[in-house]
Scaffold this motif. Structure first.
Motif, short mmCIF file in Angstrom:
data_model
loop_
_atom_site.label_atom_id
_atom_site.label_comp_id
_atom_site.label_asym_id
_atom_site.label_seq_id
_atom_site.Cartn_x
_atom_site.Cartn_y
_atom_site.Cartn_z
N ALA A 1 0.81 -1.22 0.00
CA ALA A 1 0.00 0.00 0.00
C ALA A 1 0.84 1.27 0.00
O ALA A 1 0.44 2.28 -0.56
N THR A 2 2.01 1.22 0.63
CA THR A 2 2.87 2.41 0.71
C THR A 2 4.31 2.00 0.42
O THR A 2 5.13 1.89 1.34
N PRO A 3 4.65 1.76 -0.84
CA PRO A 3 5.98 1.25 -1.18
C PRO A 3 7.13 2.16 -0.73
O PRO A 3 8.21 1.68 -0.42
N SER A 4 6.90 3.45 -0.65
CA SER A 4 7.99 4.36 -0.25
C SER A 4 8.40 4.17 1.20
O SER A 4 9.50 4.52 1.59
N LEU A 5 7.52 3.58 2.02
CA LEU A 5 7.84 3.35 3.43
C LEU A 5 8.52 2.01 3.67
O LEU A 5 9.05 1.76 4.76
N ALA A 6 8.49 1.11 2.69
CA ALA A 6 9.10 -0.23 2.81
C ALA A 6 8.62 -0.95 4.07
O ALA A 6 9.40 -1.46 4.86
N LEU A 7 7.30 -1.01 4.24
CA LEU A 7 6.72 -1.65 5.42
C LEU A 7 6.58 -3.15 5.22
O LEU A 7 6.30 -3.63 4.12
N VAL A 8 6.75 -3.89 6.31
CA VAL A 8 6.53 -5.33 6.33
C VAL A 8 5.31 -5.60 7.20
O VAL A 8 5.24 -5.14 8.34
N ASP A 9 4.35 -6.31 6.65
CA ASP A 9 3.13 -6.65 7.37
C ASP A 9 3.33 -8.01 8.03
O ASP A 9 3.53 -9.01 7.35
N LEU A 10 3.30 -8.03 9.35
CA LEU A 10 3.49 -9.28 10.08
C LEU A 10 2.21 -10.09 10.18
O LEU A 10 2.24 -11.28 10.44
N GLY A 11 1.07 -9.44 9.99
CA GLY A 11 -0.20 -10.14 10.01
C GLY A 11 -0.68 -10.45 11.42
O GLY A 11 -0.15 -9.97 12.41
N ARG A 12 -1.72 -11.28 11.47
CA ARG A 12 -2.30 -11.68 12.75
C ARG A 12 -1.94 -13.12 13.05
O ARG A 12 -1.79 -13.93 12.14
N VAL A 13 -1.79 -13.45 14.34
CA VAL A 13 -1.46 -14.81 14.74
C VAL A 13 -2.29 -15.20 15.96
O VAL A 13 -2.77 -14.35 16.70
N ARG A 14 -2.42 -16.51 16.17
CA ARG A 14 -3.08 -17.01 17.37
C ARG A 14 -2.21 -16.67 18.58
O ARG A 14 -1.00 -16.46 18.47
N ALA A 15 -2.83 -16.67 19.75
CA ALA A 15 -2.13 -16.33 20.98
C ALA A 15 -0.97 -17.29 21.26
O ALA A 15 0.10 -16.86 21.71
N ASP A 16 -1.13 -18.58 20.96
CA ASP A 16 -0.05 -19.53 21.22
C ASP A 16 1.16 -19.26 20.33
O ASP A 16 2.30 -19.40 20.76
N VAL A 17 0.91 -18.80 19.11
CA VAL A 17 2.02 -18.46 18.21
C VAL A 17 2.71 -17.20 18.71
O VAL A 17 3.94 -17.11 18.68
N ALA A 18 1.95 -16.24 19.21
CA ALA A 18 2.53 -15.02 19.76
C ALA A 18 3.45 -15.34 20.94
O ALA A 18 4.54 -14.78 21.08
#
Length: 68
Positions: free
Chosen positions: A37-54
């Protein structure tokens, strides 16, 4: 705390590097991707995870504090 670098970081390389490191720790973040969505910021989306994965991710990052 992380600080910005003086040189640009390729977000695609960062995603692959993080994916490999997480794989070695037995952790999968299914939504891990470059945020297009914003290539100039070079962001990485980590997404959502279950609590056990967190919790497993916290343990992999800092083993002594995850259980606190």
């Amino acid at each position: 705390m992380a600080t910005p670098t003086d040189h640009p970081v390729d977000p695609f390389a960062a995603v692959e590097s993080l994916r490999m490191a997480l794989d070695r720790a037995g952790i999968v973040l299914p939504s891990l991707a470059v945020d297009s969505a914003t290539p100039s910021l070079a962001l990485v989306d980590l997404g959502r995870v279950r609590a056990d994965v967190a919790l497993r991710l916290a343990e992999a990052i800092h083993p002594r504090e995850a259980a606190a």
